[in-house]
Design a protein around this motif. Structure first.
Motif, PDB file in Angstrom:
ATOM      1  N   ASP A   1       0.813  -1.214   0.000  1.00 34.20           N
ATOM      2  CA  ASP A   1       0.000   0.000   0.000  1.00 34.20           C
ATOM      3  C   ASP A   1       0.842   1.258   0.000  1.00 34.20           C
ATOM      4  N   VAL A   2       2.143   1.126  -0.172  1.00 32.04           N
ATOM      5  CA  VAL A   2       3.054   2.271  -0.221  1.00 32.04           C
ATOM      6  C   VAL A   2       3.539   2.445  -1.655  1.00 32.04           C
ATOM      7  N   ALA A   3       3.211   3.584  -2.261  1.00 32.89           N
ATOM      8  CA  ALA A   3       3.626   3.850  -3.632  1.00 32.89           C
ATOM      9  C   ALA A   3       5.046   4.396  -3.699  1.00 32.89           C
ATOM     10  N   ILE A   4       5.394   5.275  -2.751  1.00 37.52           N
ATOM     11  CA  ILE A   4       6.733   5.868  -2.687  1.00 37.52           C
ATOM     12  C   ILE A   4       7.247   5.725  -1.267  1.00 37.52           C
ATOM     13  N   SER A   5       8.450   5.204  -1.124  1.00 40.22           N
ATOM     14  CA  SER A   5       9.081   5.070   0.185  1.00 40.22           C
ATOM     15  C   SER A   5      10.506   5.581   0.109  1.00 40.22           C
ATOM     16  N   ALA A   6      10.859   6.475   1.033  1.00 42.27           N
ATOM     17  CA  ALA A   6      12.230   6.984   1.125  1.00 42.27           C
ATOM     18  C   ALA A   6      12.696   6.862   2.563  1.00 42.27           C
ATOM     19  N   ARG A   7      13.902   6.366   2.749  1.00 38.30           N
ATOM     20  CA  ARG A   7      14.498   6.234   4.079  1.00 38.30           C
ATOM     21  C   ARG A   7      15.922   6.783   4.031  1.00 38.30           C
ATOM     22  N   GLY A   8      16.169   7.833   4.830  1.00 30.88           N
ATOM     23  CA  GLY A   8      17.508   8.413   4.874  1.00 30.88           C
ATOM     24  C   GLY A   8      17.952   9.004   3.548  1.00 30.88           C
ATOM     25  N   LEU A   9      17.019   9.540   2.768  1.00 26.31           N
ATOM     26  CA  LEU A   9      17.346  10.056   1.437  1.00 26.31           C
ATOM     27  C   LEU A   9      18.192  11.323   1.544  1.00 26.31           C
ATOM     28  N   ARG A  10      19.350  11.267   0.913  1.00 23.62           N
ATOM     29  CA  ARG A  10      20.318  12.365   1.034  1.00 23.62           C
ATOM     30  C   ARG A  10      20.889  12.718  -0.337  1.00 23.62           C
ATOM     31  N   LYS A  11      21.008  14.039  -0.575  1.00 22.01           N
ATOM     32  CA  LYS A  11      21.621  14.541  -1.794  1.00 22.01           C
ATOM     33  C   LYS A  11      22.380  15.815  -1.475  1.00 22.01           C
TER      34      LYS A  11
END
Length: 299
Positions: free
Chosen positions: A3-13
């Motif tokens: 049920d999760v379309a987008i998942s980000a964990r610790g996203l770094r740029k």
């Protein structure tokens, strides 16, 4: 995770000395319309481009429809639609030609005429794109984004250049897509648009998610004190209170008007714009010490 379309964990740029994204956590649920808000340079475009597969991340885990967008995959791209801020290279085509050509790329495209009508380009369908106005070109950008019947649609400032009626028509289109189960990630500077369309909002500032909630609950909006204002004795009276109904009842009893009306009565709570500006302003003052957090819950 289905049920999760987008998942980000610790996203770094990071770009040189500039931290565009400082390790954000975020989830967008399947079937919801999610608006990502933030001032220019806050990191929302960087995050969106990473989700779209157009920009690499420096650290963290990302999944979009269960796929890592950093790994190019034609089958995955067939499932997403993207409305960029601008499109180029189409000036010699007509909207009908551009949509018909783009439709051939997808496995289950929407009918071209249906899309032309949905974005309000019927009268301009056979004009050269170079002759379209800015608002008409923006409608074409939206049409190109939805022609493939995407499961997930990215909308980057989609109504820039739209007149008020065109914006309302576009909102109806987005509601119809959401009703059909399309997941939508929207970035916009129009807070009324975000409030009207989004199930949840995320506010990003200085590369950090600083708030995440429904439009009604963002930043404690739903529980904020209300301002009750009315006319009495030729003067404007005003009370800030957590119990506006009790205040109105007290004023009505005191004034004892035969018809029960209170002249000039208004009850207001902080608007989404008020709340957004407060959140962003606070973040600007504390950005050097505020950690990235995931706040709020699924609507």
């Amino acid at each position: 995770m289905s049920d999760v379309a987008i998942s980000a964990r610790g996203l770094r740029k990071v770009y040189g000395d500039h931290v565009a994204l400082g390790g954000i956590d975020l989830e967008v649920y399947a079937g919801e319309t999610f608006a990502l808000l933030g001032p220019n340079g806050a990191g929302k475009t960087t995050a969106t481009e990473i989700f779209e597969g157009y920009r690499d991340r420096d650290a963290g885990e990302v999944r979009v429809l269960g796929h890592d967008p950093a790994v190019d995959d034609r089958g995955w791209r067939d499932r997403i639609g993207i409305v960029l801020q601008t499109s180029t290279g189409l000036d010699l085509l007509t909207p009908r030609e551009a949509l018909a050509s783009t439709a051939r790329v997808y496995s289950r495209p929407r009918p071209v005429e249906e899309v032309i009508d949905a974005v309000g380009l019927t009268e301009k369908a056979d004009d050269r794109i170079r002759n379209l106005s800015g608002g008409q070109r923006r409608r074409l950008d939206v049409a190109l984004g939805i022609i493939g019947s995407p499961e997930l649609l990215f909308l980057d400032e989609p109504t820039t250049g739209f007149d008020p009626q065109a914006r309302r028509d576009f909102w109806r289109l987005i509601h119809s897509l959401a009703d059909d189960g399309t997941t939508i990630l929207l970035t916009t500077h129009y807070l009324d648009e975000a409030e009207h369309l989004a199930d949840r909002l995320g506010v990003i500032a200085a590369g950090e998610i600083i708030a995440l909630d429904t439009p009604e609950g963002l930043g404690g909006r739903g529980s904020s004190a209300a301002t009750v204002s009315w006319e009495e004795g030729g003067e404007r009276r005003m009370v800030e209170t957590a119990t506006p109904t009790a205040v109105v009842r007290d004023v009505a009893t005191r004034l004892a008007r035969p018809d029960g009306e209170i002249e000039g009565l208004t009850i207001t709570r902080p608007s989404l714009e008020d709340t957004y500006l407060r959140l962003v302003g606070t973040a600007a003052q504390t950005s050097s010490t505020t950690p990235s957090t995931l706040a709020g819950a699924r609507a």
